[in-house]
Design a protein around this motif. Structure first.
Motif, mmCIF file in Angstrom:
data_model
loop_
_atom_site.group_PDB
_atom_site.id
_atom_site.type_symbol
_atom_site.label_atom_id
_atom_site.label_comp_id
_atom_site.label_asym_id
_atom_site.label_seq_id
_atom_site.Cartn_x
_atom_site.Cartn_y
_atom_site.Cartn_z
ATOM 1 N N ILE A 189 0.769 -1.408 -0.217
ATOM 2 C CA ILE A 189 -0.066 0.041 0.064
ATOM 3 C C ILE A 189 0.857 1.439 -0.005
ATOM 4 O O ILE A 189 0.530 2.150 -0.822
ATOM 5 N N GLY A 190 1.930 1.202 0.790
ATOM 6 C CA GLY A 190 2.850 2.417 0.891
ATOM 7 C C GLY A 190 3.464 2.573 -0.376
ATOM 8 O O GLY A 190 3.573 3.635 -1.034
ATOM 9 N N ALA A 191 3.961 1.495 -1.124
ATOM 10 C CA ALA A 191 4.508 1.634 -2.575
ATOM 11 C C ALA A 191 3.499 2.141 -3.392
ATOM 12 O O ALA A 191 4.072 3.172 -4.221
ATOM 13 N N PHE A 192 2.477 1.738 -3.314
ATOM 14 C CA PHE A 192 1.340 2.219 -4.409
ATOM 15 C C PHE A 192 1.061 3.773 -4.298
ATOM 16 O O PHE A 192 1.102 4.577 -5.073
ATOM 17 N N HIS A 193 0.820 4.104 -2.907
ATOM 18 C CA HIS A 193 0.797 5.722 -2.950
ATOM 19 C C HIS A 193 1.854 6.477 -3.079
ATOM 20 O O HIS A 193 1.879 7.665 -3.583
ATOM 21 N N PHE A 194 3.107 5.876 -2.732
ATOM 22 C CA PHE A 194 4.132 6.559 -3.053
ATOM 23 C C PHE A 194 4.243 6.867 -4.477
ATOM 24 O O PHE A 194 4.509 7.938 -5.043
ATOM 25 N N ASP A 242 -3.319 10.100 -6.938
ATOM 26 C CA ASP A 242 -4.109 9.127 -7.859
ATOM 27 C C ASP A 242 -4.326 7.677 -7.277
ATOM 28 O O ASP A 242 -5.081 7.044 -7.573
ATOM 29 N N SER A 243 -3.615 7.413 -6.263
ATOM 30 C CA SER A 243 -3.868 6.185 -5.481
ATOM 31 C C SER A 243 -5.132 6.387 -4.571
ATOM 32 O O SER A 243 -5.438 5.268 -3.839
ATOM 33 N N VAL A 244 -5.718 7.447 -4.207
ATOM 34 C CA VAL A 244 -6.802 7.579 -3.280
ATOM 35 C C VAL A 244 -8.135 7.540 -3.928
ATOM 36 O O VAL A 244 -8.458 8.305 -5.007
ATOM 37 N N PRO A 245 -8.826 6.372 -3.663
ATOM 38 C CA PRO A 245 -10.114 6.289 -4.149
ATOM 39 C C PRO A 245 -11.321 7.436 -4.103
ATOM 40 O O PRO A 245 -11.219 8.156 -2.719
ATOM 41 N N GLY A 246 -11.957 8.123 -5.305
ATOM 42 C CA GLY A 246 -12.653 9.184 -4.981
ATOM 43 C C GLY A 246 -12.041 10.534 -5.034
ATOM 44 O O GLY A 246 -12.861 11.497 -4.914
ATOM 45 N N GLU A 247 -10.790 10.514 -5.182
ATOM 46 C CA GLU A 247 -10.271 11.698 -5.194
ATOM 47 C C GLU A 247 -9.918 12.071 -6.814
ATOM 48 O O GLU A 247 -9.571 11.501 -7.597
ATOM 49 N N GLY A 248 -9.902 13.529 -6.995
ATOM 50 C CA GLY A 248 -9.553 13.891 -8.290
ATOM 51 C C GLY A 248 -8.248 14.824 -8.204
ATOM 52 O O GLY A 248 -7.364 14.424 -7.175
ATOM 53 N N ALA A 249 -8.058 15.557 -8.965
ATOM 54 C CA ALA A 249 -6.654 16.442 -9.028
ATOM 55 C C ALA A 249 -6.820 17.275 -7.620
ATOM 56 O O ALA A 249 -7.723 18.271 -7.796
ATOM 57 N N ALA A 300 -0.466 20.069 -6.474
ATOM 58 C CA ALA A 300 0.793 19.505 -5.883
ATOM 59 C C ALA A 300 1.035 19.365 -4.543
ATOM 60 O O ALA A 300 1.761 18.345 -3.800
ATOM 61 N N THR A 301 0.486 20.163 -3.586
ATOM 62 C CA THR A 301 0.693 20.011 -1.970
ATOM 63 C C THR A 301 0.019 18.669 -1.364
ATOM 64 O O THR A 301 0.890 17.998 -0.948
ATOM 65 N N VAL A 302 -0.976 18.288 -1.930
ATOM 66 C CA VAL A 302 -1.635 17.135 -1.273
ATOM 67 C C VAL A 302 -1.214 15.842 -1.915
ATOM 68 O O VAL A 302 -0.820 14.915 -1.212
ATOM 69 N N ASP A 303 -0.503 16.238 -3.296
ATOM 70 C CA ASP A 303 0.176 14.986 -3.910
ATOM 71 C C ASP A 303 1.490 14.833 -3.241
ATOM 72 O O ASP A 303 1.717 13.604 -2.974
ATOM 73 N N SER A 304 2.152 15.862 -2.812
ATOM 74 C CA SER A 304 3.414 15.699 -2.249
ATOM 75 C C SER A 304 3.288 15.074 -0.953
ATOM 76 O O SER A 304 3.948 14.117 -0.493
ATOM 77 N N ARG A 305 2.082 15.526 -0.135
ATOM 78 C CA ARG A 305 1.958 14.847 1.164
ATOM 79 C C ARG A 305 1.439 13.441 1.055
ATOM 80 O O ARG A 305 2.049 12.423 1.780
ATOM 81 N N GLU A 306 0.921 13.147 0.051
ATOM 82 C CA GLU A 306 0.426 11.754 -0.054
ATOM 83 C C GLU A 306 1.643 10.715 -0.518
ATOM 84 O O GLU A 306 1.794 9.528 -0.002
ATOM 85 N N ARG A 307 2.439 11.227 -1.061
ATOM 86 C CA ARG A 307 3.874 10.418 -1.598
ATOM 87 C C ARG A 307 4.466 10.376 -0.321
ATOM 88 O O ARG A 307 5.232 9.241 0.056
#
Length: 140
Positions: free
Chosen positions: A19-24, A29-36, A39-46
């Motif tokens: 799961i961690g590798a998938f989100h990294f 894009d790894s979060v179900p139900g989320e759109g764009a 950059a800030t949220v993507d960075s935090r997710e990774r």
């Protein structure tokens, strides 16, 4: 029970690493139900993906020790429970998330009590095993 603890700890570790590798790799894009989300949220997710991958490695390392240390299992399970409580807090503040997040919440609240219950199983099994006798030297 010790075998079940080992299997569950290894399974938890492998799942968290995956799961961690998938989100990294996929970021937001790894979060179900989320759109764009930007950059800030993507960075935090990774970042959180990398941390979760490390958390999974800690489970695997713990499961490979002999005996499996109860204290480590309790700490790791407690962290998992804290994540589930965080999801409950989010649910209370913002309402229900996407259905898959609710399923994860259920797992994060249900699995820790099982780990707490099994935590000392391998240590108890190791203590119950007969210790090998030292070979006594017989003098002629």
């Amino acid at each position: 029970m010790a075998g079940l603890l080992k299997w569950l700890a290894l399974a938890m570790g492998a799942a968290c690493v995956a799961i961690g590798a998938f989100h990294f790799a996929l970021g937001i894009d790894s979060v179900p139900g989320e759109g764009a989300a930007g950059a800030t949220v993507d960075s935090r997710e990774r970042f959180y993906g990398a941390v979760f991958l490390g958390y999974g490695l800690a489970w695997i390392r713990t499961a490979r020790r002999s005996p499996i240390p109860a204290t480590a299992v309790r700490w790791l399970a407690g962290i998992f429970l804290l994540g589930g409580l965080g999801r409950l807090l989010s649910l209370a503040v913002h309402g229900p998330p996407q259905w898959f997040q609710l399923a994860l919440t259920a797992l994060e609240l249900a699995l820790p009590p099982l780990y707490f219950w099994l935590a000392a199983a391998d240590e108890r099994a190791a203590a119950a095993r007969p210790s090998p006798r030292r070979a006594e030297r017989v003098l002629p």
